[in-house]
Design a protein around this motif. Sequence first.
Motif, mmCIF file in Angstrom:
data_model
loop_
_atom_site.group_PDB
_atom_site.id
_atom_site.type_symbol
_atom_site.label_atom_id
_atom_site.label_comp_id
_atom_site.label_asym_id
_atom_site.label_seq_id
_atom_site.Cartn_x
_atom_site.Cartn_y
_atom_site.Cartn_z
ATOM 1 N N THR A 206 0.766 -1.402 -0.288
ATOM 2 C CA THR A 206 -0.458 0.298 0.378
ATOM 3 C C THR A 206 0.999 1.039 -0.063
ATOM 4 O O THR A 206 1.545 1.692 1.167
ATOM 5 C CB THR A 206 -0.814 -0.215 0.976
ATOM 6 O OG1 THR A 206 -1.861 -1.439 1.348
ATOM 7 C CG2 THR A 206 -1.680 1.500 1.660
ATOM 8 N N THR B 172 1.538 4.586 0.538
ATOM 9 C CA THR B 172 0.808 5.603 1.946
ATOM 10 C C THR B 172 1.498 6.698 1.860
ATOM 11 O O THR B 172 2.809 6.892 1.587
ATOM 12 C CB THR B 172 1.256 4.862 3.157
ATOM 13 O OG1 THR B 172 0.516 3.504 3.327
ATOM 14 C CG2 THR B 172 0.845 5.627 4.337
ATOM 15 N N LEU C 112 -6.049 -3.013 6.877
ATOM 16 C CA LEU C 112 -5.673 -3.553 5.807
ATOM 17 C C LEU C 112 -5.432 -4.606 5.784
ATOM 18 O O LEU C 112 -5.324 -6.238 5.435
ATOM 19 C CB LEU C 112 -4.220 -3.498 6.485
ATOM 20 C CG LEU C 112 -3.091 -1.789 6.672
ATOM 21 C CD1 LEU C 112 -2.124 -1.723 7.447
ATOM 22 C CD2 LEU C 112 -2.903 -1.585 5.111
ATOM 23 N N PRO D 217 -6.105 -4.718 2.190
ATOM 24 C CA PRO D 217 -5.624 -3.389 2.027
ATOM 25 C C PRO D 217 -5.479 -2.851 0.640
ATOM 26 O O PRO D 217 -5.890 -3.148 -0.865
ATOM 27 C CB PRO D 217 -3.913 -3.982 2.076
ATOM 28 C CG PRO D 217 -3.662 -5.848 1.290
ATOM 29 C CD PRO D 217 -5.344 -6.032 2.241
ATOM 30 N N LEU E 233 -3.097 5.228 0.331
ATOM 31 C CA LEU E 233 -3.142 5.225 1.665
ATOM 32 C C LEU E 233 -2.776 6.187 1.619
ATOM 33 O O LEU E 233 -1.866 7.249 1.501
ATOM 34 C CB LEU E 233 -2.925 4.421 2.578
ATOM 35 C CG LEU E 233 -3.996 4.605 4.221
ATOM 36 C CD1 LEU E 233 -4.684 4.823 4.662
ATOM 37 C CD2 LEU E 233 -2.856 4.133 5.381
ATOM 38 N N HIS F 13 3.789 -1.927 9.445
ATOM 39 C CA HIS F 13 2.488 -2.722 9.035
ATOM 40 C C HIS F 13 3.255 -3.255 7.839
ATOM 41 O O HIS F 13 3.533 -2.334 6.632
ATOM 42 C CB HIS F 13 1.004 -2.231 8.911
ATOM 43 C CG HIS F 13 0.710 -1.835 10.200
ATOM 44 N ND1 HIS F 13 -0.413 -2.560 10.817
ATOM 45 C CD2 HIS F 13 0.952 -0.527 11.530
ATOM 46 C CE1 HIS F 13 -1.019 -2.004 12.229
ATOM 47 N NE2 HIS F 13 -0.065 -1.030 11.994
ATOM 48 N N THR G 49 2.497 -4.394 4.799
ATOM 49 C CA THR G 49 2.155 -4.300 3.393
ATOM 50 C C THR G 49 1.424 -2.844 3.339
ATOM 51 O O THR G 49 1.204 -2.325 2.617
ATOM 52 C CB THR G 49 0.408 -4.449 3.204
ATOM 53 O OG1 THR G 49 -0.349 -3.897 4.903
ATOM 54 C CG2 THR G 49 -0.207 -6.002 4.149
ATOM 55 N N ILE G 50 2.188 -1.798 4.023
ATOM 56 C CA ILE G 50 2.384 -0.444 3.842
ATOM 57 C C ILE G 50 3.861 -0.175 2.952
ATOM 58 O O ILE G 50 5.265 -0.751 3.832
ATOM 59 C CB ILE G 50 1.939 -0.251 5.410
ATOM 60 C CG1 ILE G 50 1.567 0.309 5.500
ATOM 61 C CG2 ILE G 50 2.839 1.616 5.142
ATOM 62 C CD1 ILE G 50 0.392 0.935 6.932
#
Length: 113
Positions: free
Chosen positions: A2, A4, A82, A85, A89, A109, A111-112
Amino acid sequence: MTLTTLVIGGCAASREAAIAAALTAGAGQDATTALILEGLPDGVSRFGTEQHSPPLNIIRIAPGCLCCTGNLIMRVTLNRLLRHPPSRLFVSLATATHREQIRFFLPKHPTIS
């Protein structure tokens, strides 16, 4: 992963305008997008009841420091978000007071990015 983006400072309307501009610049992408917006809209929200394409997942969190008083709220919000996800973001923060703590917290996290 993701992607961000932290949007920090100014009033809620200016932060939301910056996010809306970024979304417009990325128009045509079928990326799922989520917004975590600190505080309530100040009457000029760009993300009210109108429909967006692709749809936005908009989450508002009560105003306050997300790494101090809002730490648990931020963790729960991120964990829920998430589970599925989004591709992008945006996190809108009123001040940059604890920006480094937030930047340190987010990559925990997996997936970030």
